[in-house]
Design an enzyme around this catalytic site. Structure first.
Site, PDB file in Angstrom:
ATOM      1  N   ASP A  45       0.847  -1.211   0.000  1.00 28.04           N
ATOM      2  CA  ASP A  45       0.000   0.000   0.000  1.00 28.04           C
ATOM      3  C   ASP A  45       0.880   1.258   0.000  1.00 28.04           C
ATOM      4  OD1 ASP A  45       0.879  -0.091   2.620  1.00 28.04           O
ATOM      5  OD2 ASP A  45      -1.105   0.201   3.516  1.00 28.04           O
ATOM      6  N   SER A  46       2.207   1.057  -0.016  1.00 27.44           N
ATOM      7  CA  SER A  46       3.132   2.165  -0.284  1.00 27.44           C
ATOM      8  C   SER A  46       2.799   2.794  -1.630  1.00 27.44           C
ATOM      9  CB  SER A  46       4.581   1.676  -0.262  1.00 27.44           C
ATOM     10  OG  SER A  46       4.761   0.560  -1.104  1.00 27.44           O
ATOM     11  N   ASP A  84      -1.001  -6.220   0.087  1.00 27.13           N
ATOM     12  CA  ASP A  84      -1.362  -5.509   1.317  1.00 27.13           C
ATOM     13  C   ASP A  84      -2.870  -5.330   1.448  1.00 27.13           C
ATOM     14  OD1 ASP A  84       0.883  -4.984   2.838  1.00 27.13           O
ATOM     15  OD2 ASP A  84       1.266  -3.005   1.955  1.00 27.13           O
ATOM     16  N   LYS A 112      -1.195  -9.362   3.431  1.00 18.56           N
ATOM     17  CA  LYS A 112      -0.439  -8.800   4.559  1.00 18.56           C
ATOM     18  C   LYS A 112      -1.296  -7.803   5.321  1.00 18.56           C
ATOM     19  CE  LYS A 112       3.416  -6.005   3.937  1.00 18.56           C
ATOM     20  NZ  LYS A 112       2.986  -4.699   4.476  1.00 18.56           N
ATOM     21  N   GLU A 114      -1.304  -5.158   8.829  1.00 11.31           N
ATOM     22  CA  GLU A 114      -0.524  -4.483   9.863  1.00 11.31           C
ATOM     23  C   GLU A 114      -1.210  -4.647  11.211  1.00 11.31           C
ATOM     24  OE1 GLU A 114       0.145  -0.373   8.898  1.00 11.31           O
ATOM     25  OE2 GLU A 114       1.070  -0.845   6.976  1.00 11.31           O
ATOM     26  N   GLU A 180       9.266  -3.898  10.450  1.00 15.90           N
ATOM     27  CA  GLU A 180       9.737  -2.635   9.893  1.00 15.90           C
ATOM     28  C   GLU A 180      10.271  -1.717  10.996  1.00 15.90           C
ATOM     29  OE1 GLU A 180       7.073  -0.732   7.125  1.00 15.90           O
ATOM     30  OE2 GLU A 180       8.204   1.141   7.150  1.00 15.90           O
TER      31      GLU A 180
HETATM   32  O1  KIV Z   1       3.655  -1.062   1.484  1.00 20.12           O
HETATM   33  C1  KIV Z   1       4.849  -1.432   1.523  1.00 20.12           C
HETATM   34  O2  KIV Z   1       5.651  -1.196   0.611  1.00 20.12           O
HETATM   35  C2  KIV Z   1       5.295  -2.174   2.706  1.00 20.12           C
HETATM   36  C3  KIV Z   1       6.760  -2.431   2.868  1.00 20.12           C
HETATM   37  C4  KIV Z   1       7.482  -1.178   3.185  1.00 20.12           C
HETATM   38  C5  KIV Z   1       7.035  -3.505   3.867  1.00 20.12           C
HETATM   39  O3  KIV Z   1       4.464  -2.547   3.504  1.00 20.12           O
HETATM   40 NA    NA Z   2       2.449  -1.622   3.312  1.00 16.28          NA
END
Ligand code: KIV
Ligand code: NA
Length: 264
Positions: A45-46, A84, A112, A114, A180
């Site tokens: 989600d970056s 994510d 994934k 959080e 992280e």
């Molecule tokens: O969204 C992302 O790119 C991430 C990584 C930084 C682990 O969650």
């Molecule tokens: Na992320």
């Protein structure tokens, strides 16, 4: 490249072979990254920051994650695809199942989330429905407003809590972890204690795998790079060569170096 599965990563952990992960958000980069021998692609989600220009990951929608996961899936040449779950898409187990299913249906191999030990029920319900999950702990960017900024987590008394959460989540069936921005000694301890692969970013050299945001390791993200970032394009003559250099550096243990990590 032979298809990478969770079994592959588990075997690598058992034989202490390091593996590498990079983000991708589209078919072209997914093709390049998987062909370069990166074991897993994270549709992170970056993308809210990297592609959409937001200053946090909070505005990212499930629809955006589905779209980019679908694009990555089309270009992928055998890497494991981690997708994510965006902000507030896993607030209770019921909504998590429905949202995770949408990501799996377009090609994710694992989702994934959080969080911490509060996700135990969610992890179990996902597994019962055939959806493995990765738990992202430490500096979880979706909680930036709780932390009051992007700060190293798991220092002092918080270390024992993070370790206990990881152990409980592994017990509940989490298949992978991302740590992280936590002190390197804590990441080492968690990696030794849980029986599933642990992927680090700003977590020192001792995790089973390493992940970076693709645009960061190519040196094209705006602003000052984080301490743990290394520009692999600086000494390579092409993007595929830079990605291969990252894979090799992780495999051989030359990246991350001591200076890329955080102390307790
Ligand atoms: O969204 C992302 O790119 C991430 C990584 C930084 C682990 O969650
Ligand atoms: Na992320």
């Amino acid at each position: 490249m032979a298809k990478i599965t969770l079994t592959t990563l588990n075997k690598m952990k058992a034989s202490r072979e390091k593996f590498s992960v990079l983000t991708s958000y589209d078919a072209t980069f997914s093709h390049v990254v998987s062909n370069a021998g990166i074991e897993a692609i994270l549709v992170g989600d970056s993308l809210g920051m990297v592609l959409q220009g937001h200053d946090s990951t909070l505005p990212v929608t499930l629809e955006a994650m589905v779209y980019h996961t679908e694009c990555v899936s089309r270009g992928n040449q055998g890497a494991l695809i981690i997708a994510d779950m965006p902000f507030m898409s896993f607030a209770n187990p019921e909504m998590t199942l429905l949202n995770a299913a949408k990501l799996m249906a377009v090609g994710a191999n694992i989702v994934k989330l959080e969080g911490g030990a509060w996700l135990k029920d969610t992890v179990q319900q996902l597994n019962r429905n055939g959806i493995p999950c990765c738990i992202h702990m430490g500096l979880t960017p979706q909680s930036v407003n709780v932390f009051g900024g992007y700060k190293v987590q798991g220092r002092g008394g918080a270390a024992a809590q993070l370790l206990a959460d990881a152990e409980q989540l592994a017990e509940a069936g989490a298949a992978l972890f991302v740590l992280e921005c936590v002190p390197s000694p804590l990441a080492k301890q968690i990696t030794e204690r849980v029986n599933v692969p642990v992927i680090g970013i700003g977590a020192g050299p001792d995790t089973d795998g390493q992940v970076l945001v693709l645009h960061d390791m190519l040196g094209i993200s705006p602003g000052k790079p984080a301490r743990f970032v290394k520009n692999f394009l600086a000494e390579a003559d092409s993007i595929p060569a830079a990605i291969k250099a990252f894979a090799l550096a992780v495999k051989s243990g030359t990246y991350p170096a001591e200076e890329h990590g955080f102390q307790e």
